[in-house]
Every structure is written in structure tokens, then in C-alpha cells.
Motif scaffolding. Structure first.
Motif, PDB file in Angstrom:
ATOM      1  N   HIS A  11      -4.937 -10.462   3.813  1.00 57.75           N
ATOM      2  CA  HIS A  11      -3.724  -9.806   3.329  1.00 57.75           C
ATOM      3  C   HIS A  11      -2.520 -10.709   3.606  1.00 57.75           C
ATOM      4  N   GLN A 104     -13.497   7.219   2.990  1.00 54.90           N
ATOM      5  CA  GLN A 104     -12.438   7.304   1.973  1.00 54.90           C
ATOM      6  C   GLN A 104     -11.432   8.392   2.349  1.00 54.90           C
ATOM      7  N   GLN A 125      -8.145  -0.955   5.469  1.00 51.97           N
ATOM      8  CA  GLN A 125      -9.580  -0.867   5.727  1.00 51.97           C
ATOM      9  C   GLN A 125      -9.868   0.275   6.683  1.00 51.97           C
ATOM     10  N   TYR A 138     -14.549   1.176   3.910  1.00 54.59           N
ATOM     11  CA  TYR A 138     -13.783   1.581   2.735  1.00 54.59           C
ATOM     12  C   TYR A 138     -12.532   0.719   2.673  1.00 54.59           C
ATOM     13  N   ARG A 139     -12.339   0.074   1.525  1.00 56.65           N
ATOM     14  CA  ARG A 139     -11.124  -0.716   1.277  1.00 56.65           C
ATOM     15  C   ARG A 139     -10.515  -0.240  -0.037  1.00 56.65           C
ATOM     16  N   PRO A 140      -9.267   0.214   0.017  1.00 52.79           N
ATOM     17  CA  PRO A 140      -8.623   0.666  -1.218  1.00 52.79           C
ATOM     18  C   PRO A 140      -8.326  -0.510  -2.147  1.00 52.79           C
ATOM     19  N   LYS A 141      -8.198  -0.202  -3.413  1.00 44.84           N
ATOM     20  CA  LYS A 141      -7.750  -1.197  -4.387  1.00 44.84           C
ATOM     21  C   LYS A 141      -6.233  -1.127  -4.485  1.00 44.84           C
ATOM     22  N   ASP A 142      -5.618  -2.148  -5.012  1.00 47.04           N
ATOM     23  CA  ASP A 142      -4.160  -2.203  -5.089  1.00 47.04           C
ATOM     24  C   ASP A 142      -3.552  -0.975  -5.746  1.00 47.04           C
ATOM     25  N   GLY A 143      -4.169  -0.439  -6.760  1.00 40.54           N
ATOM     26  CA  GLY A 143      -3.643   0.710  -7.475  1.00 40.54           C
ATOM     27  C   GLY A 143      -3.689   2.011  -6.682  1.00 40.54           C
ATOM     28  N   ASP A 144      -4.388   2.010  -5.543  1.00 42.04           N
ATOM     29  CA  ASP A 144      -4.496   3.214  -4.718  1.00 42.04           C
ATOM     30  C   ASP A 144      -3.240   3.457  -3.889  1.00 42.04           C
TER      31      ASP A 144
END
Length: 147
Positions: A11, A104, A125, A138-144
């Protein structure tokens, strides 16, 4: 708690905070293909969350470590996860309390709180260990993320 090395997230942020904690909870997966997991059983879940940001708050924290634990531990410790019908469902397979969905959900709860903070940190994360040999990341995507 044992010393654990977690997978890292790349990041661009100045600060990275990691918080370990655990909670004990029972659950069942309401599907015939879940085998023994369709029966009520319990785990001691070990959690590591990674929070990042560029700005500290007025106390010099990205977020207070104890606030992270309170968000999850107080809610889920010594409960039946399936009873948390605001987070989990016995009808919608995308909300069964599997380890993936629990990870999540932990992210959703933490990020919702982070979104209220003026310094706008992000949870990038959630590492959730269900047993000594099984875990989910669990890793969010940018749009989350809300901007």
C-alpha cells in the motif's frame, strides 16, 4: 497468543497498524454440502486486522487499538454467529457465517467505523484463523472504500 507472521499488503500509506485479538463463537453452515459444519460447533477465532492511513487523529493514533477489538470482540464473543441476523443469514449463501464471510463481515464493521473518523484510515486486510490449520484472508478491492 502465539507470535504470528501475517501476509502483507502492499500500500502507499505512511502508517500501518496491525491488531491481533481473538473471540470464541459458535456457528453452523446451513447447507447439506457443509457436512459436519452444518451442525452447531465452536471455534476460538484469531483475528489480525491491518489498518492504514496517512493522517493521525488528534491523539496521535491512526485508531486506538482498543477501539478495533471492541468493535468485534464485544459483538461476537461467546455468541452463536447465526443469531446475528443483521450480518449473517441462514437463507442467503452469500451471508452464511463461513470463515470467508465472517472475515468479510469483520472488515465491513471495522471499515464502517473508520469511515466516520476525520483522518479516514482504511482497513486493507482481515486475517481470520478458524483452526490451527485453517485461515482466510479478506482484502477489499478499491471500489469497496467510500471516498
Amino acid at each position: 497468543m502465539m507470535q504470528q507472521i501475517y501476509p502483507t499488503v502492499s500500500h502507499p500509506y505512511r502508517y500501518e497498524l496491525n491488531k491481533d485479538f481473538h473471540f470464541a463463537a459458535a456457528h453452523y453452515i446451513p447447507h447439506e454440502k457443509a457436512g459436519k459444519c452444518s451442525q452447531v460447533h465452536g471455534h476460538t477465532y484469531f483475528v489480525n486486522v491491518t489498518i492504514v492511513g496517512d493522517q493521525l487523529d488528534e491523539t496521535g493514533f491512526l485508531i486506538n487499538f482498543q477501539d478495533i477489538k471492541k468493535l468485534i470482540h464485544k459483538r461476537f464473543d461467546h455468541t452463536l454467529l447465526n443469531d446475528h441476523t443483521d450480518q449473517f443469514s441462514d437463507k442467503d449463501h452469500e451471508r452464511f457465517p463461513t470463515t470467508e464471510i465472517v472475515a468479510q463481515t469483520i472488515w465491513e464493521i471495522i471499515q464502517k467505523h473508520l469511515d466516520t473518523l476525520p483522518n479516514r484510515p482504511k482497513c486493507v486486510q482481515v486475517f481470520l484463523r478458524e483452526t490451527p490449520t485453517s485461515y482466510v484472508i479478506y482484502r477489499p478491492k478499491d471500489g469497496d472504500f467510500r471516498e
